[in-house]
Design an enzyme around this catalytic site. Structure first.
Site, short mmCIF file in Angstrom:
data_model
loop_
_atom_site.label_atom_id
_atom_site.label_comp_id
_atom_site.label_asym_id
_atom_site.label_seq_id
_atom_site.Cartn_x
_atom_site.Cartn_y
_atom_site.Cartn_z
N ASP A 42 1.09 -1.18 -0.05
CA ASP A 42 0.39 -0.21 -0.04
C ASP A 42 1.12 1.21 -0.30
O ASP A 42 1.79 1.30 0.85
CB ASP A 42 -0.80 0.57 1.42
CG ASP A 42 -2.06 1.49 1.01
OD1 ASP A 42 -2.64 0.76 0.37
OD2 ASP A 42 -1.66 2.82 1.97
N GLU A 73 1.17 6.09 0.62
CA GLU A 73 0.51 6.65 0.50
C GLU A 73 1.74 8.03 -0.67
O GLU A 73 2.33 8.19 -0.61
CB GLU A 73 0.66 7.58 2.11
CG GLU A 73 -0.24 6.40 2.86
CD GLU A 73 -1.61 6.42 2.59
OE1 GLU A 73 -2.28 6.62 2.56
OE2 GLU A 73 -1.60 4.85 3.09
N HIS A 112 -5.77 5.14 6.56
CA HIS A 112 -4.74 5.41 5.05
C HIS A 112 -3.31 5.65 6.05
O HIS A 112 -2.46 6.85 5.65
CB HIS A 112 -5.29 7.05 4.93
CG HIS A 112 -6.84 7.00 4.58
ND1 HIS A 112 -6.82 6.57 3.43
CD2 HIS A 112 -7.86 7.27 5.04
CE1 HIS A 112 -8.15 6.25 2.84
NE2 HIS A 112 -8.97 6.91 4.41
N ASP A 170 -2.53 -0.25 6.19
CA ASP A 170 -3.52 -0.42 5.27
C ASP A 170 -3.70 -1.99 4.72
O ASP A 170 -3.21 -2.59 3.95
CB ASP A 170 -3.36 0.06 4.31
CG ASP A 170 -4.42 2.04 5.44
OD1 ASP A 170 -4.39 1.36 5.75
OD2 ASP A 170 -4.54 2.82 3.58
#
Length: 611
Positions: free
Chosen positions: A28, A30, A169, A174
């Site tokens: 994942d 960001e 998040h 995540d």
């Protein structure tokens, strides 16, 4: 036919990998936005799992090289201060790629995360490793109904499946939540027959559960070229197919890659699959055709009944005529075979349009005792009316019969020329429907003559041995070896593969000794299904083929129907003569008895050592 196994290394994909043995890296990211080209990565989190066990984790903040937008900071909690001292992506990305090496990437909405990773690789001039990628979003859409969850967001799915970590998040959290979602989706996929990595590629597609559950029918099949038979209740053969990799091809029948409704119906009925491994793809194609002919499977649509093929024959009478027949006889000229009687009749009409050959069906004596009544065609000048000859044989009809014989067995140019002129005339008069009808007849005649002229030489040849380097065309063997075939009277009698660096001549000798005995047919009909002989001719015409042994002359007329087979039939005059392309004095056949072969002729006998 020999079933000598060829040296063949199956790929990782073809072997099929159970999901429990696959290493997944759930990742994942960001980021500073949604545009992978202009944006940057602020955090990478990943979890490596296999068989439900966590093998390792990866997490790092990343300096994106640009400010973090305020709304991103509020959403993720990652601020400019947090990434100011974080390592650059040029330092983090190689570490992540090394962590994920040899695994399958998994992400929720994978195009987003993988898109950013690829963009960073391109920006840093790194080669993308080409990971297999699994996206949990389409899997969830396939498996989770609206009654269970209002949407397929990661937070919604994590709550539905009681994930041990709540997504917030942040990349690692995540990724951990996605691991739990992935395993829950796998639990739902297993009863549907999705148990291998290869199944995931189509698991998100709507495949009937009763079809997917039969995935196990492919488990014990070989990774080799050959034929497969789907069998139903009572061991009935439902369908016969062929592939260069039996296991991989049969697997595809249980996925969304199979779109044919009748085949899906067949899979529902099937109870087992019988493989027939073959030495070469050519042998597989031939065996498929023979099995279809033998079993007449109801789900195969290919031609199964060679006895239903039609031929056009020039009868052996005092005054020959054209007849549509179901078998050839010795001493008569034939063209075909045609796939239907109607097509054969079209060829007959084409010859009648071009030549004044009689169309009546009565058997006429050489000299009649009393004059007959000429038909309407004789009145129109389209028949020499041999039926009215009472004093002496009608010698003019002999010329007509000779012309028909030459058109059937040799040069069809007079027929092509006559009908092409008629097509052009009709088109000029804007009688396009009639022009189309004549065109259809002409095509039927040329294709039938061309096929007969291809089949006849091979049908008459008692033995032909040929070899092709393996590893080219559709052959799966390693380069350096040889595919060897023995053909008798147009039928595949033996085949085998010699390995790289191995003298192939002993195999040639063994194949010739053990080859199937084939009784001579009546040419142009071969000793096999005509489609089998067509397959052999196509193989012999493929690049790299060498003739090793030839017992008889193998030749076609110089001015054969094949010169016209690829022409475009239109309202314009069809080009019919190839005399300007054939030097005067060129031999019309290929000699194997010491004579001079045709110039630049690829069909001369060669030896393996000379190859």
């Amino acid at each position: 036919m020999s079933t000598t196994a060829s040296a063949y290394q199956a790929t990782f994909e073809e072997l099929g990998t159970p999901l429990r043995d696959v290493t997944f890296v759930v990742v994942d990211l960001e980021t500073t936005g949604t545009n992978a080209t202009e944006g940057g990565i602020t955090e990478i989190g990943a979890v490596k799992v296999r068989g439900g066990e966590v093998l390792g984790e990866f997490q790092s903040l990343v300096n994106p090289g640009q400010p973090v937008p305020a709304f991103i900071a509020r959403l993720t909690g990652i601020t400019n201060a947090m990434v100011a001292t974080a390592p650059d992506i040029a330092l983090v990305l190689p570490s992540f790629l090394e962590f994920a090496r040899g695994s399958v990437l998994v992400a929720h909405n994978a195009p987003f995360d993988v898109g950013f990773l690829k963009a960073m690789c391109a920006r840093l001039d790194y080669e993308w490793p080409g990971f297999d990628v699994v996206d949990t979003v389409p899997l969830a859409r396939r498996l989770v109904t609206r009654d269970e969850a209002p949407n397929h967001k990661l937070s919604t799915l994590a709550n539905l499946f009681h994930a041990t970590v709540s997504p917030e998040h942040r990349a690692l959290a995540d990724a951990r939540a996605t691991v739990d979602v992935l395993h829950a989706l796998f639990d739902r996929l297993a009863p549907m027959g999705v148990t291998h990595l290869e199944d995931l590629a189509t698991a998100a597609d709507p495949v009937p559960p009763e079809v997917r559950r039969k995935r196990h029918l492919a488990d014990d099949l070989p990774d080799a070229p050959g034929v497969y038979l789907f069998r139903g209740p009572g061991d009935e053969v439902l369908y016969v197919g062929t592939s260069v990799n039996i296991r991989k091809r049969v697997r595809s029948y249980f996925t969304a890659a199979e779109k044919r409704k009748r085949i899906t119906e067949m899979v529902r009925i099937a109870e087992r699959v019988t493989p027939v491994a073959c030495a070469t793809p050519l042998e597989a194609q031939v065996r498929e055709l023979r099995l279809i002919t033998e079993h007449a499977p109801r789900y195969n649509r290919r031609s199964k009944f060679p006895e239903r093929h039609s031929w056009v024959r020039l009868t052996d009478e005092a005054y020959p005529r054209l007849s549509v027949v179901g078998a050839v006889v010795a001493g008569a000229a034939h063209i075909g075979p045609f796939v239907s009687r109607r097509t054969a009749q079209d060829a007959v009409h084409a010859l009648h349009d071009a030549l004044d050959i009689r169309q009546c069906t009565a058997r006429l004596p050489l000299v009649s005792r009393k004059a007959g009544s000429p038909c309407a065609l004789a009145g129109m000048g389209r028949c020499s009316a041999p039926c009215v000859a009472t004093q002496a044989p009608d010698t003019s009809y002999e010329q007509v019969a000779d012309a028909a014989h030459r058109a059937l067995t040799g040069d069809p140019s007079p027929v092509v020329r006559a009908l092409s002129d008629r097509i052009a005339t009709l088109a000029h008069q804007e009688r396009y429907e009639e022009a189309g009808e004549v065109t259809r007849r002409l095509r039927a005649f040329v294709s039938g003559a061309h096929r007969a002229q291809k089949l006849a030489p091979l049908a008459a040849c008692a033995e032909l041995v040929a070899a092709r380097p393996s590893g080219i065309g559709d052959a799966p063997g390693k380069p350096g070896g040889w595919e060897i075939v023995v053909i008798k009277h147009g039928r595949l009698a033996a085949t085998g593969v010699s390995g790289p660096g191995v003298n192939p001549l002993p195999l040639v000798s063994a194949l010739r000794t053990t080859a199937e005995h084939v009784e001579p047919p009546v040419p142009p009909s071969p000793a096999a299904h005509p489609e089998e002989t067509d397959l052999l001719i196509a193989w012999l015409d493929s690049p790299g083929v060498r003739l090793v042994h030839l017992s008889d002359t193998w030749a076609c007329p110089v001015r054969a129907a094949g010169a016209h087979a690829e022409l475009t039939w239109a309202s314009e005059r069809v080009r019919t003569e190839i005399a300007t392309e054939v030097p005067t004095g060129m031999p019309t056949e290929i000699r194997t008895d010491g004579g001079v072969p045709a110039p630049e002729n690829p069909r001369h006998v060669d030896t393996m050592t000379a190859c």
